[in-house]
Design an enzyme around this catalytic site. Structure first.
Site, PDB file in Angstrom:
ATOM      1  N   SER A 133       0.827  -1.207   0.000  1.00  0.00           N
ATOM      2  CA  SER A 133       0.000   0.000   0.000  1.00  0.00           C
ATOM      3  C   SER A 133       0.858   1.253   0.000  1.00  0.00           C
ATOM      4  O   SER A 133       1.931   1.290   0.585  1.00  0.00           O
ATOM      5  CB  SER A 133      -0.922   0.018   1.227  1.00  0.00           C
ATOM      6  OG  SER A 133      -1.693   1.199   1.232  1.00  0.00           O
ATOM      7  N   LYS A 188      -4.393  -6.560   4.107  1.00  0.00           N
ATOM      8  CA  LYS A 188      -4.425  -5.498   3.086  1.00  0.00           C
ATOM      9  C   LYS A 188      -5.864  -5.189   2.676  1.00  0.00           C
ATOM     10  O   LYS A 188      -6.223  -4.030   2.445  1.00  0.00           O
ATOM     11  CB  LYS A 188      -3.600  -5.925   1.866  1.00  0.00           C
ATOM     12  CG  LYS A 188      -3.649  -4.952   0.675  1.00  0.00           C
ATOM     13  CD  LYS A 188      -3.215  -3.539   1.061  1.00  0.00           C
ATOM     14  CE  LYS A 188      -2.854  -2.661  -0.130  1.00  0.00           C
ATOM     15  NZ  LYS A 188      -3.822  -2.578  -1.196  1.00  0.00           N
ATOM     16  N   HIS A 191      -7.323  -3.088   5.327  1.00  0.00           N
ATOM     17  CA  HIS A 191      -6.735  -1.755   5.145  1.00  0.00           C
ATOM     18  C   HIS A 191      -7.518  -0.977   4.102  1.00  0.00           C
ATOM     19  O   HIS A 191      -7.893   0.183   4.307  1.00  0.00           O
ATOM     20  CB  HIS A 191      -5.264  -1.879   4.723  1.00  0.00           C
ATOM     21  CG  HIS A 191      -4.678  -0.626   4.138  1.00  0.00           C
ATOM     22  ND1 HIS A 191      -4.946  -0.218   2.841  1.00  0.00           N
ATOM     23  CD2 HIS A 191      -3.843   0.306   4.654  1.00  0.00           C
ATOM     24  CE1 HIS A 191      -4.306   0.918   2.599  1.00  0.00           C
ATOM     25  NE2 HIS A 191      -3.642   1.253   3.688  1.00  0.00           N
ATOM     26  N   ASN A 192      -7.785  -1.618   2.961  1.00  0.00           N
ATOM     27  CA  ASN A 192      -8.494  -0.919   1.895  1.00  0.00           C
ATOM     28  C   ASN A 192      -9.932  -0.614   2.286  1.00  0.00           C
ATOM     29  O   ASN A 192     -10.481   0.427   1.909  1.00  0.00           O
ATOM     30  CB  ASN A 192      -8.463  -1.757   0.615  1.00  0.00           C
ATOM     31  CG  ASN A 192      -7.120  -1.707  -0.085  1.00  0.00           C
ATOM     32  OD1 ASN A 192      -6.102  -1.427   0.550  1.00  0.00           O
ATOM     33  ND2 ASN A 192      -7.093  -1.986  -1.366  1.00  0.00           N
ATOM     34  N   GLU A 195      -9.792   2.319   4.408  1.00  0.00           N
ATOM     35  CA  GLU A 195      -9.533   3.443   3.495  1.00  0.00           C
ATOM     36  C   GLU A 195     -10.851   3.950   2.897  1.00  0.00           C
ATOM     37  O   GLU A 195     -11.081   5.168   2.821  1.00  0.00           O
ATOM     38  CB  GLU A 195      -8.583   2.968   2.404  1.00  0.00           C
ATOM     39  CG  GLU A 195      -8.208   3.995   1.354  1.00  0.00           C
ATOM     40  CD  GLU A 195      -7.347   3.359   0.273  1.00  0.00           C
ATOM     41  OE1 GLU A 195      -7.707   3.478  -0.904  1.00  0.00           O
ATOM     42  OE2 GLU A 195      -6.324   2.722   0.614  1.00  0.00           O
TER      43      GLU A 195
END
Length: 487
Positions: A133, A188, A191-192, A195
């Protein structure tokens, strides 16, 4: 030295911007890299332009690429997720040997990564699925790297990955081993998803201030720049300020000319789907996802705006107090979003047998990645103090932060509703908070309804947990009951 002399530390397949920038990053840190792309003309173009003057080696075939690698060979795929990754693995396997390592640095679905780990290991090789990222800039200057997969592969890439990763203030790298199977890509994915939530919350704060206070893009830019000096200090707040200040060729704010339809690449959807499967209420991420879906209905919204009516936004009061309330709402809702993301990772770890280091994940996200912020340092501190923390909201720091910001949060959500300004993420975050802190929710009535029409049974407050009973509500249904289940 002949072309076939093993001299390279790693090969990277895929020369889109992320792949190119990772290669240049590795080169900067003293690693010899072989660059390969299925369209080999891109290799030549890369060597002539972006990689000119570096030690990057070009390869025009998989055979040539593999021949250049030291053992154990490390091959990193920076290609589109999905079938392309499976195809690349099949092309690589005949040319690799036991102990060699295939690395997928794309945004693959974690279940695909788990399947590939088992498959590649069955061939005697090792496999890593790693989240990367930070976008183009992060890949070039230091991304956040979240590797998982075959644990035996980690010692062979640890030095390189931690060298090229972003560093926090004390020099710690934003990269560490996440866990087995698809754990790296799962982290991940979350995380997205976070986001998505962060961006939607910021967008709602922007919309509320813009409509209620009739602020210009420059005024809003100044507000976000000021917020970036405090507890909201983050990459996304910083770039929001810069975007709002950016002028088009005619000197007017560019942001006002951008069509309000948002795109997505799938990781937010995957997060919400996983949360449903694991029974975790990641409401902020879900609302952020659906807000993007709603934004895409631009033509329908234009028609609806002429037919459907609501209150007209308008504010009478102290401007600075209102802005501070919006800031408090944004910060408090952000805490909810991260708490939900961590709830999801806890549930996934239990479900898939992963051993996740939650403070370490906060450190990996502390720099380099899109959601990097001061706030993540507070999360790491919470897990450093209590590694067994079940929910961020139970940490004294975050509980205190909610207390301090709750007033402005409630005022902002109330004002948005009364003014007809959509704030789905801010309001769902508040509803989640109010639900989480309740001793009693209306699910008792819901269970009664389920038992009434479907004989799904229920538990009683005056008997031990785990004892399910059915009531013949109508006197005609009998005593047979359906099996109970959790959803």
């Amino acid at each position: 030295m002949t072309d076939n002399t093993p001299q390279a530390d790693i090969a990277v397949i895929g020369l889109a911007v992320m792949g190119q920038n990772l290669i240049l990053n590795m080169n900067d840190h003293g690693y010899n890299v072989v660059a390969y792309n299925r369209t080999t003309s891109k290799v030549d173009d890369f060597l002539k332009n972006e990689a000119a003057g570096t030690n990057v080696i070009g390869a025009h075939s998989i055979e040539e690429m593999v021949a250049r690698l030291k053992t154990p060979r490390r091959v990193m795929l920076m290609i589109k997720a999905g079938k392309a990754v499976d195809n690349a693995i099949e092309q690589l396997l005949p040319h690799l040997e036991a102990g060699d390592i295939i690395i997928d640095g794309g945004n693959s679905l974690f279940t695909d990564t788990g399947r590939r780990v088992k498959y590649v290991e069955s061939k005697g090789l090792l496999y890593i699925g790693t989240g990367v990222s930070g976008g183009e800039e992060g890949a070039r200057k230091g991304p956040s790297i979240m590797p998982g997969g075959s644990p035996a592969a980690w010692p062979h890439v640890k030095g390189m990955f931690q060298a090229i990763a972003a560093k926090v203030e004390d020099g710690s790298p934003c990269c560490d081993w996440v866990g087995e199977g698809g754990a790296g890509h799962y982290v991940k994915m979350v995380h997205n998803g976070i986001e998505y939530g962060d961006m939607q919350l910021i967008g709602e704060a922007y919309q509320i201030m813009k409509q209620q206070l009739n602020l210009s893009a420059d005024e809003l830019s100044t507000i976000f720049a000021d917020w970036n000096k405090g507890e909201l200090d983050s990459y996304l707040i910083q770039i929001t300020s810069e975007i709002l200040a950016f002028k088009d060729n005619d000197g007017t704010p560019l942001v006002d000319k951008i069509l309000d339809t948002a795109g997505q690449k799938g990781t937010g959807k995957w997060t919400v789907m996983s949360s449903a499967e694991l029974g975790q209420p990641v409401t902020v991420i879900a609302e952020a996802l659906y807000a993007r879906c709603l934004s895409a209905l631009k033509d329908e919204r234009l028609k609806a705006s002429k037919i459907l009516h609501g209150p007209n936004p308008g504010f009478k009061g102290d401007r600075d107090e209102f802005i501070e309330s919006v800031r408090q709402a944004l910060y408090a809702a952000k805490i909810m979003s991260y708490a939900q993301g961590y709830m999801l990772m806890h549930a996934a770890a239990d479900e898939y047998g992963w051993h996740l280091n939650y403070g370490g994940i906060a450190l990996m996200w502390r720099g380099g990645c899109i959601i990097r912020s001061r706030f993540l340092g507070d999360i790491k501190s919470a897990y450093d103090k209590n590694p067994d923390l079940t929910n961020l909201l139970l940490d004294p720091f975050f509980a205190g932060s909610i207390d301090a910001n709750q007033g402005g949060w409630r005022r902002t959500v109330s004002d948005a509703a009364l003014s007809g300004i959509p704030a789905p993420a801010l309001s769902s975050a508040l509803s989640f908070f109010d639900g989480y802190r309740q001793q009693r929710l209306p699910a008792n009535l819901l269970q009664a309804q389920r038992d009434y029409f479907g004989a799904h049974t229920y538990e009683r407050t005056d008997t031990p947990r785990g004892q399910f009973v059915h009531t013949n509500w109508t006197g005609q249904g009998g005593t047979a009951s359906s099996s109970t289940y959790n959803a």
